[in-house]
Design a protein around this motif. Sequence first.
Motif, mmCIF file in Angstrom:
data_model
loop_
_atom_site.group_PDB
_atom_site.id
_atom_site.type_symbol
_atom_site.label_atom_id
_atom_site.label_comp_id
_atom_site.label_asym_id
_atom_site.label_seq_id
_atom_site.Cartn_x
_atom_site.Cartn_y
_atom_site.Cartn_z
ATOM 1 N N ILE A 279 44.758 34.774 9.901
ATOM 2 C CA ILE A 279 43.746 34.638 10.957
ATOM 3 C C ILE A 279 44.060 33.438 11.846
ATOM 4 C CG2 ILE A 279 41.314 34.203 11.419
ATOM 5 C CD1 ILE A 279 41.907 37.041 10.456
ATOM 6 N N LYS A 280 44.399 32.302 11.222
ATOM 7 C CA LYS A 280 44.724 31.106 12.018
ATOM 8 C C LYS A 280 45.885 31.379 12.953
ATOM 9 C CE LYS A 280 43.276 27.686 8.547
ATOM 10 N NZ LYS A 280 43.771 26.704 7.538
ATOM 11 N N ASN A 281 46.936 31.962 12.432
ATOM 12 C CA ASN A 281 48.116 32.247 13.257
ATOM 13 C C ASN A 281 47.783 33.180 14.415
ATOM 14 O OD1 ASN A 281 49.918 30.615 11.981
ATOM 15 N ND2 ASN A 281 50.892 32.222 10.775
ATOM 16 N N ALA A 282 46.962 34.167 14.143
ATOM 17 C CA ALA A 282 46.597 35.115 15.195
ATOM 18 C C ALA A 282 45.756 34.447 16.275
ATOM 19 C CB ALA A 282 45.841 36.295 14.591
ATOM 20 N N LEU A 283 44.758 33.668 15.873
ATOM 21 C CA LEU A 283 43.857 33.042 16.843
ATOM 22 C C LEU A 283 44.546 31.940 17.646
ATOM 23 C CD1 LEU A 283 40.521 32.890 14.792
ATOM 24 C CD2 LEU A 283 41.072 34.406 16.709
ATOM 25 N N LEU A 284 45.567 31.312 17.083
ATOM 26 C CA LEU A 284 46.286 30.265 17.813
ATOM 27 C C LEU A 284 46.972 30.811 19.060
ATOM 28 C CD1 LEU A 284 47.916 28.183 14.922
ATOM 29 C CD2 LEU A 284 46.281 27.331 16.625
ATOM 30 N N ALA B 244 45.000 18.993 25.674
ATOM 31 C CA ALA B 244 44.544 18.382 24.420
ATOM 32 C C ALA B 244 43.120 18.830 24.083
ATOM 33 C CB ALA B 244 44.617 16.862 24.516
ATOM 34 N N SER B 245 42.259 18.895 25.118
ATOM 35 C CA SER B 245 40.869 19.331 24.909
ATOM 36 C C SER B 245 40.826 20.774 24.424
ATOM 37 C CB SER B 245 40.074 19.212 26.213
ATOM 38 O OG SER B 245 40.203 17.944 26.781
ATOM 39 N N ILE B 246 41.649 21.621 25.050
ATOM 40 C CA ILE B 246 41.681 23.041 24.675
ATOM 41 C C ILE B 246 42.144 23.206 23.238
ATOM 42 C CG2 ILE B 246 42.833 25.245 25.134
ATOM 43 C CD1 ILE B 246 42.928 24.400 28.097
ATOM 44 N N GLU B 247 43.186 22.465 22.854
ATOM 45 C CA GLU B 247 43.706 22.589 21.491
ATOM 46 C C GLU B 247 42.701 22.081 20.465
ATOM 47 O OE1 GLU B 247 47.439 20.572 21.723
ATOM 48 O OE2 GLU B 247 48.510 22.358 22.442
ATOM 49 N N ASP B 248 41.948 21.028 20.830
ATOM 50 C CA ASP B 248 40.926 20.509 19.922
ATOM 51 C C ASP B 248 39.782 21.525 19.771
ATOM 52 O OD1 ASP B 248 39.865 18.365 18.286
ATOM 53 O OD2 ASP B 248 38.333 18.137 19.842
ATOM 54 N N ARG C 21 40.924 24.377 17.572
ATOM 55 C CA ARG C 21 40.834 24.068 16.137
ATOM 56 C C ARG C 21 39.397 24.232 15.638
ATOM 57 N NH1 ARG C 21 44.916 20.319 17.552
ATOM 58 N NH2 ARG C 21 43.369 18.777 18.212
ATOM 59 N N ASN C 22 38.445 23.756 16.452
ATOM 60 C CA ASN C 22 37.037 23.885 16.065
ATOM 61 C C ASN C 22 36.617 25.356 15.987
ATOM 62 O OD1 ASN C 22 36.730 21.112 15.973
ATOM 63 N ND2 ASN C 22 35.949 20.947 18.064
ATOM 64 N N MET C 23 37.016 26.122 16.990
ATOM 65 C CA MET C 23 36.632 27.538 17.035
ATOM 66 C C MET C 23 37.217 28.299 15.844
ATOM 67 S SD MET C 23 34.644 28.226 19.670
ATOM 68 C CE MET C 23 34.839 29.841 20.394
ATOM 69 N N ILE C 24 38.466 28.036 15.523
ATOM 70 C CA ILE C 24 39.101 28.714 14.385
ATOM 71 C C ILE C 24 38.397 28.336 13.087
ATOM 72 C CG2 ILE C 24 41.217 28.876 13.012
ATOM 73 C CD1 ILE C 24 42.779 28.604 15.653
ATOM 74 N N SER C 25 38.070 27.058 12.958
ATOM 75 C CA SER C 25 37.357 26.598 11.765
ATOM 76 C C SER C 25 35.991 27.269 11.668
ATOM 77 C CB SER C 25 37.194 25.080 11.808
ATOM 78 O OG SER C 25 36.409 24.633 10.716
ATOM 79 N N TRP C 26 35.290 27.348 12.804
ATOM 80 C CA TRP C 26 33.976 28.002 12.811
ATOM 81 C C TRP C 26 34.097 29.489 12.474
ATOM 82 C CZ3 TRP C 26 32.578 25.532 18.178
ATOM 83 C CH2 TRP C 26 32.264 24.182 17.985
#
Length: 732
Positions: free
Chosen positions: A437-442, A554-558, A561-566
């Motif tokens: 899932i992480k790899n796909a959403l990245l 940088a903001s988008i990547e941060d 990370r939050n969205m994937i975690s959520w």
Amino acid sequence: MKTESHSINDVLAKNATSFFIPPFQRAYAWGRPEIERFFNDILRIIKSELDLEQHDKLEHFFGTLVIKEEKSGFANKSVVVDGQQRLTTTLLFLIALRDLETDEKKKEFITNSYLTNISSSFQDKIKLKQVTKDWESYRALVTKKQPDPGIIFNAYKLFLKLIGDVKRTNPEIQLEHYLIAIQRINVAVIFLDERPFKGEDPQIIFETLNSLGKPLTLSDLVRNFVLLNMESSKQSEIYEKVWHPKIELILNDDSSKYFRDYLQYKTRTSVKVVSDNNTKEIYQLFKDFVEEEFTTHNDFINDIVRYVRWYKWIITEVVTDSIYTDSTKDREIKELLRNIFHDIKAEAFKPFVLGLLEYNQDNSKTVHLSDDGLISILKTIRTYLTRRRILGLTQGENKNIVLLSKHIEDLALGNVSIIDLLTNMIYSLRFPNDYEIKNALLSMNFYEGLKKYSKFILGKIEEHNTKVAVDFRNPMITIEHIMPQKLNDEWKNDLGDNYMDVHKRYLHNIGNLILTEFNSEIGNKSFVTKKEKLSTSSLNYRLDVINREIWNEASIEDHQRNMISWFLNTFPLPDEYKDKDNWYARINESMRFSPLDIDAGNLAEGRKPSEMIIDGFSFKATNWQAVLINFLKYLKDSSDYDFDAILDNQFELFGRDVIVKWHILKQRIEENIDLTNRYKTFEEETWEKAKNLTDSTFFIHINISASTCMSRISNIMNKFNMPENSVEIVLK
């Protein structure tokens, strides 16, 4: 059995006979195509009658009418076993003729001769008793009252228009001409002999006689099977008190789907999606099941009625019934059912969830699935489906998920968990882990690649984070790109020198998206302006945006990370499954399948063929166009198959002409040169490379997807009744 030829006029004009359409017959179903065909046949007869040079006047064969005679006092009652669509259409035509006539004696003649019968036992002495669904509308028309809107009334209005148009354009055509036409429309009337030793089974006759009009649905055939062998009074009682109000009235057009899903659950096997091509095949499976599992038809009726309410919860997007007395649990289960079957649209899970609801709702069962247990299972199913949709996985679900029904009792007893079942399936049915899932959403295009599910997913993340329900289905709530789709100079400056690369890579990524109420208002505005507007939003997503000074890579990547975690927290796996390969490696996934397999389209999509096997003969096929061409060529060259039947029925089979001759294709290419590479010969060559090209050379349309290829082949296999194992596709 006795067969006689009669005009439809003679059949309907019998003064001492009334007609009863039994409940096993479907409701009236003819639409514009069938009615216009009927009317055009009448006009052809009239034109023949008016043509003084024609000595042998035209007649028309209207099909078969199957009658079972019953005595009703001093009168006869004819039970219409087959042919009610023809009778009803003719009578609606006569009603329209009557209502457009100005001569009162002629109007009275039609009513007394065709529409009513002094010896009739039906209301208002009406000669033909319709099925329950149509009766009130038909009775209103006969008695000159205003009927309710519906198919009966629509057919009547269409006849008014057709007759009216003729009256304006051909005023010489009068009522008498139409009645002459009715006298020259013939039917083969089959009178059934009820003596048992004659072996005339009205059920078999009903199933096989269906030559004109719309094909019978699975629901029609099942109703026939259940009711047909009962006496007419018993049929009416069961249909009007049980079958119609407790099944058809509740499920309406979903009745056929219900019978299929009921059958899948009961047999714990997959059954093809119902279509006109396979209805009788599925019906036979249904009949075999009922005859094997139930002592009487009443036992079957009592059983199938039990599941209707639960199935209605599955197919209804907004359920108004109370499923649980506890309001919190009631809201939760309704939302879960809505998520699974309406937001995600997971048809494959219907039979399994129907079984879960049975074990949860039926208090007479010795084994009971608790409310909390059911809710927990549905949550896991929702997570399973959502994670699979992130990866674009649907393959194998239709064919295999129904097999889970075998384990419902063990689930209720706690002997097995739903997570264990869903993580021990073949690779194509795997439960994606956190790494996948992480790899796909990245990297994925979340906005466009998940259009069907993106608002649902973001809405559920919001609900999980805030513990407050979000109306994500509301069209006012939309997905907002923080970095806009069109960059102005201010945005280019914020993003830095590599703004083009950042924009291309992250525009539709989950790291640049939130749910908001203000999409149309803040579209391409600056980040400062967007923050000001988002600060007034009621949605929690705003907090991850408005607390930032700038929106750049940088903001988008941060935020990503939050969205994937959520996401992972909203659709979670137990800890022991988060990094595990959630499939059963020992199960060998078949690399062969039949185009008739329920999941053939999904199995083919995204994969390449290597070989095709037809009737034991092997053909090399390295792409899907070669599969279709080889299949058609084999049928053309084989004396066992009627290739002309394919040519003559292309629109029925494919919805278009897939096989064309060169003289036709040549004209099309002259109008559109792009068609050149969309058609190939049986030698897999475009016209430019074809050798010995003649006007009669066949070309096949090959600009198709893998699933379309499977659909075309399966339609032909069904048409020719080819066994499932007669054609196999071998994948690379």
